[in-house]
Design a protein around this motif. Structure first.
Motif, short mmCIF file in Angstrom:
data_model
loop_
_atom_site.label_atom_id
_atom_site.label_comp_id
_atom_site.label_asym_id
_atom_site.label_seq_id
_atom_site.Cartn_x
_atom_site.Cartn_y
_atom_site.Cartn_z
N GLY A 154 8.93 20.31 6.32
CA GLY A 154 9.04 21.71 6.70
C GLY A 154 9.41 21.89 8.17
N HIS A 155 8.98 23.01 8.76
CA HIS A 155 9.34 23.37 10.12
C HIS A 155 8.94 22.26 11.09
CE1 HIS A 155 9.70 25.61 13.83
NE2 HIS A 155 10.16 26.66 13.19
N PRO A 156 9.87 21.82 11.97
CA PRO A 156 9.55 20.68 12.82
C PRO A 156 8.56 20.97 13.94
CG PRO A 156 11.73 21.54 13.36
CD PRO A 156 11.27 22.26 12.12
N PHE A 157 8.32 22.26 14.27
CA PHE A 157 7.46 22.59 15.40
C PHE A 157 6.32 23.55 15.08
CE2 PHE A 157 11.73 21.74 17.33
CZ PHE A 157 11.40 20.53 17.90
N HIS A 158 6.27 24.10 13.90
CA HIS A 158 5.25 25.09 13.55
C HIS A 158 4.02 24.37 12.98
CE1 HIS A 158 3.28 28.68 12.40
NE2 HIS A 158 4.36 29.44 12.34
N PRO A 159 2.82 24.62 13.53
CA PRO A 159 1.63 23.99 12.93
C PRO A 159 1.43 24.36 11.46
CG PRO A 159 1.11 24.91 15.09
CD PRO A 159 2.49 25.38 14.74
N ASN A 160 1.94 25.50 11.05
CA ASN A 160 1.85 25.90 9.64
C ASN A 160 3.06 25.43 8.86
OD1 ASN A 160 -0.53 27.13 10.23
ND2 ASN A 160 0.16 29.22 9.92
N CYS A 161 3.57 24.25 9.20
CA CYS A 161 4.81 23.76 8.62
C CYS A 161 4.79 23.70 7.10
CB CYS A 161 5.14 22.39 9.18
SG CYS A 161 3.82 21.15 8.98
N ARG A 162 3.63 23.52 6.50
CA ARG A 162 3.56 23.46 5.04
C ARG A 162 2.46 24.35 4.49
NH1 ARG A 162 7.72 23.20 3.55
NH2 ARG A 162 8.94 21.43 2.79
N SER A 163 2.06 25.37 5.23
CA SER A 163 0.99 26.25 4.77
C SER A 163 1.45 27.09 3.58
CB SER A 163 0.54 27.16 5.92
OG SER A 163 -0.49 28.03 5.50
N ARG A 164 0.80 26.90 2.45
CA ARG A 164 1.11 27.66 1.23
C ARG A 164 -0.18 28.15 0.58
NH1 ARG A 164 5.48 23.20 -0.97
NH2 ARG A 164 7.27 23.88 0.28
N PRO A 165 -0.93 28.98 1.29
CA PRO A 165 -2.26 29.36 0.79
C PRO A 165 -2.24 30.17 -0.49
CG PRO A 165 -1.68 30.64 2.74
CD PRO A 165 -0.66 29.57 2.62
N GLY A 166 -1.12 30.78 -0.83
CA GLY A 166 -1.07 31.55 -2.06
C GLY A 166 -0.72 30.74 -3.29
N PHE A 167 -0.48 29.44 -3.11
CA PHE A 167 -0.02 28.60 -4.21
C PHE A 167 -1.12 27.62 -4.62
CE2 PHE A 167 3.87 30.40 -3.10
CZ PHE A 167 4.89 29.97 -3.93
N SER A 168 -1.35 27.52 -5.91
CA SER A 168 -2.22 26.46 -6.41
C SER A 168 -1.48 25.13 -6.32
CB SER A 168 -2.58 26.74 -7.87
OG SER A 168 -1.43 26.60 -8.70
N VAL A 169 -2.19 24.04 -6.53
CA VAL A 169 -1.55 22.73 -6.52
C VAL A 169 -0.49 22.64 -7.61
CG1 VAL A 169 -1.95 20.28 -7.01
CG2 VAL A 169 -3.45 21.51 -5.44
N ALA A 170 -0.82 23.13 -8.79
CA ALA A 170 0.16 23.09 -9.89
C ALA A 170 1.41 23.88 -9.53
CB ALA A 170 -0.48 23.63 -11.16
N GLU A 171 1.24 25.01 -8.83
CA GLU A 171 2.40 25.83 -8.44
C GLU A 171 3.21 25.15 -7.34
OE1 GLU A 171 0.66 30.27 -9.53
OE2 GLU A 171 0.19 29.35 -7.59
N GLN A 172 2.54 24.47 -6.42
CA GLN A 172 3.31 23.74 -5.41
C GLN A 172 4.16 22.66 -6.07
OE1 GLN A 172 1.76 22.86 -1.48
NE2 GLN A 172 -0.22 23.70 -2.09
N LEU A 173 3.59 21.94 -7.00
CA LEU A 173 4.34 20.90 -7.69
C LEU A 173 5.48 21.48 -8.51
CD1 LEU A 173 1.34 18.70 -8.91
CD2 LEU A 173 2.91 18.17 -7.02
N ALA A 174 5.27 22.68 -9.04
CA ALA A 174 6.26 23.30 -9.91
C ALA A 174 7.37 24.01 -9.16
CB ALA A 174 5.59 24.30 -10.85
N TYR A 175 7.09 24.46 -7.92
CA TYR A 175 8.05 25.30 -7.20
C TYR A 175 8.51 24.73 -5.86
CZ TYR A 175 5.91 28.62 -10.48
OH TYR A 175 5.42 29.23 -11.60
N GLY A 176 7.77 23.80 -5.26
CA GLY A 176 8.14 23.27 -3.96
C GLY A 176 9.39 22.41 -4.07
N PRO A 177 10.43 22.69 -3.28
CA PRO A 177 11.69 21.94 -3.42
C PRO A 177 11.53 20.45 -3.20
CG PRO A 177 11.67 23.26 -1.39
CD PRO A 177 10.51 23.70 -2.21
N GLU A 178 10.59 20.04 -2.32
CA GLU A 178 10.43 18.62 -2.04
C GLU A 178 9.91 17.85 -3.25
OE1 GLU A 178 6.52 20.60 -0.94
OE2 GLU A 178 8.65 21.06 -0.82
N HIS A 179 9.39 18.54 -4.25
CA HIS A 179 8.92 17.88 -5.46
C HIS A 179 10.03 17.75 -6.51
CE1 HIS A 179 4.83 17.82 -4.00
NE2 HIS A 179 4.90 19.11 -3.73
N GLY A 180 11.19 18.32 -6.22
CA GLY A 180 12.34 18.18 -7.11
C GLY A 180 12.24 18.87 -8.45
#
Length: 502
Positions: A154-180
């Motif tokens: 994610g963002h190279p300088f933002h401390p919240n580079c991967r903050s996704r508090p609205g997403f469950s783990v299953a949703e991150q795996l299902a929607y996060g581009p890095e998971h393909g």
């Protein structure tokens, strides 16, 4: 006293249910994720104008920060342009911290509790992203969306580079581009007379079919059912590549990194005007810049139900060429060559300053700005996408005999500081710094690049004044202050980035 489980533990528990085979890798990635987020946080503490830090000076570990309440923070010298995870621990008085969320909690400054929770999400999500990211082959991708899915951190300088508090783990795996993943885009039919539409849009009779991200469908629109058109998520997560090529930007009403990702009615209304204007302006760059056209934009008069359809950047790459976001360049290794980095910097700066001189400041960060590479990796030209947050100066346009577009509102300004902040903060302090990876590499690339550029007042400001950057942590710790907040970083062309008294 019983303490609630940490975000890291909560994610581990969810992961054990969603994909148990990833739990060991997730656990192994946590220390590196903490260091990556702590490095970003330490950069902010070392350089941003945080009101509760009263003094910065050299210290036994490299840098000492004096707090308003008398406490002291100690850590390594902070290069504001360095990426990676070079800060593994800092000290608050005599106690050591390797966890950025715990550090922010114990700092106990105004609004630190909420920010600490976001940092915890950032660490856990980053570890999850690294654990779940599939190994990519050495060969370069053939499709544009595959490049985007190579970006993990994610963002190279933002401390919240991967903050996704609205997403469950299953949703991150299902929607996060890095998971393909492949994401199923829903469509919501809305009567045409209840929508604001610019350009053309798919319809079912008198109803427009508005694409909806499945997270938005479930959590905001409360739609039942599943299915839809398959698409590939890009770096921005809410923008997806359709199988036939175009990209669709969807509304996503949750906070990712810093912002809630909805689509305003204002941006829908000006999209066609902006697209046509940008296409004409790009023609003045001698073929060095293309802007993806907006094919259509629609909203049901709600930021929660809107979408934008854009051309794929792939249209501007020829046979054997590759087009990828600047944020993905680090996955190529090309930036390790000083000559390559200088050439790319010259190209990006030349185009950005040319447009700024004409009257347009691009928000050219690593997600919006793409580069077309030859088969051997030479930077040939640029592609820009997403015009929703550029700045347009009618006065500058008029000086060059260009008729200003019919725009009003936040996109329009003649303020030179605002124009330079927009370009320099996104392109130099963002995209180029993130690509260079250190202040020394950025300085060398800039020194080489600026020699060949026209000596405009904008270039003089870039070479001689502090480099503007968004105060990303200050913004998260001052929610009562709307809009962007800025500060000046040490100019890499003037002096070594350092941590002398401020």
């Amino acid at each position: 006293m019983h303490r609630p489980p940490t975000v890291e533990a909560q994610v581990a528990a969810e992961l054990a249910d969603a994909r148990p085979g990833l739990v060991p890798r997730y656990s192994a990635e946590l220390p590196g994720a903490r260091a990556a987020v702590l490095t970003r946080l330490w950069r902010a503490l070392a350089h941003e104008p945080l009101p509760w830090i009263t003094r910065r000076a050299p210290g036994p570990q490299g840098l000492a920060l004096r707090l308003a309440d008398g406490r002291a923070l100690h850590g390594p010298r902070a290069d504001p342009y360095a990426t990676g995870a070079y800060v593994t621990a800092v000290h608050l008085d005599d106690e050591q911290y390797d966890d950025p969320a715990r550090l922010m909690t114990d700092l106990a400054v105004p609004h630190s509790a909420g920010f600490a929770a976001e940092l915890g999400h950032s660490v856990a999500s980053l570890a999850l992203s690294r654990a779940g990211h599939p190994a990519h082959p050495k060969e370069w991708p053939a499709r544009d969306w595959e490049w985007e899915q190579r970006v993990v951190d994610g963002h190279p300088f933002h401390p919240n580079c991967r903050s996704r508090p609205g997403f469950s783990v299953a949703e991150q795996l299902a929607y996060g581009p890095e998971h393909g993943p492949v994401v199923e885009l829903r469509t919501v039919p809305v009567p045409r007379d209840e929508c604001l539409l610019t350009g053309s849009w798919p319809a079912d009779g008198e109803r427009l079919l508005i694409p909806v991200h499945p997270w938005q469908a479930a959590h905001v629109l409360k739609l039942s059912g599943e299915g839809g058109q398959p698409a590939h998520p890009l770096m921005s997560l809410r923008t997806l590549a359709l199988p036939d090529g175009p990209h669709v930007k969807t509304a996503l009403s949750t906070r990712l990194t810093s912002s809630v990702r909805d689509i305003s009615e204002y941006s829908i209304g000006v999209s066609a005007t902006l697209s046509s204007f940008a296409e004409d302006l790009a023609a003045r760059t001698d073929g060095l810049l293309h802007v993806t056209r907006t094919l259509g934009a629609v909203t049901a008069h709600s930021p929660d139900l809107a979408a934008v359809l854009r051309e794929s950047p792939r249209l501007y790459a020829g046979p054997g060429e590759h087009v990828l976001p600047v944020g993905a360049l680090a996955t190529t290794g090309l930036q390790d060559s000083p000559a390559w980095l200088a050439g790319f910097t010259r190209l990006a700066l030349g185009v950005g300053l040319r447009l700024l001189e004409l009257g347009v400041a691009l928000e050219a960060h690593g997600q919006n700005l793409l580069v077309v590479l030859s088969a051997t990796g030479a930077p040939l030209r640029l592609v820009y996408r997403d015009l929703a947050d550029i700045r347009v100066s009618p006065a500058r346009l008029a000086r060059h005999g260009i008729r200003p577009p019919g725009l009003s509102g936040r996109l329009v300004t003649d303020d030179e500081t605002a124009l330079r902040r927009k370009l320099f903060g996104s392109l130099v302090a963002g995209a180029l710094a993130g690509t260079a990876g250190s202040g020394a590499a950025l300085r060398t690339a800039l020194e080489t690049a600026v020699r060949d550029l026209p000596r405009t007042p904008d270039l003089t400001a870039l070479c001689e004044e502090p480099l503007p950057a968004k105060a990303l942590t200050l913004m998260r710790l001052s929610p009562q202050t709307p809009g962007d907040q800025w500060f000046g970083l040490p100019n890499p062309l003037v002096l070594e980035p350092d941590t002398s008294d401020q």
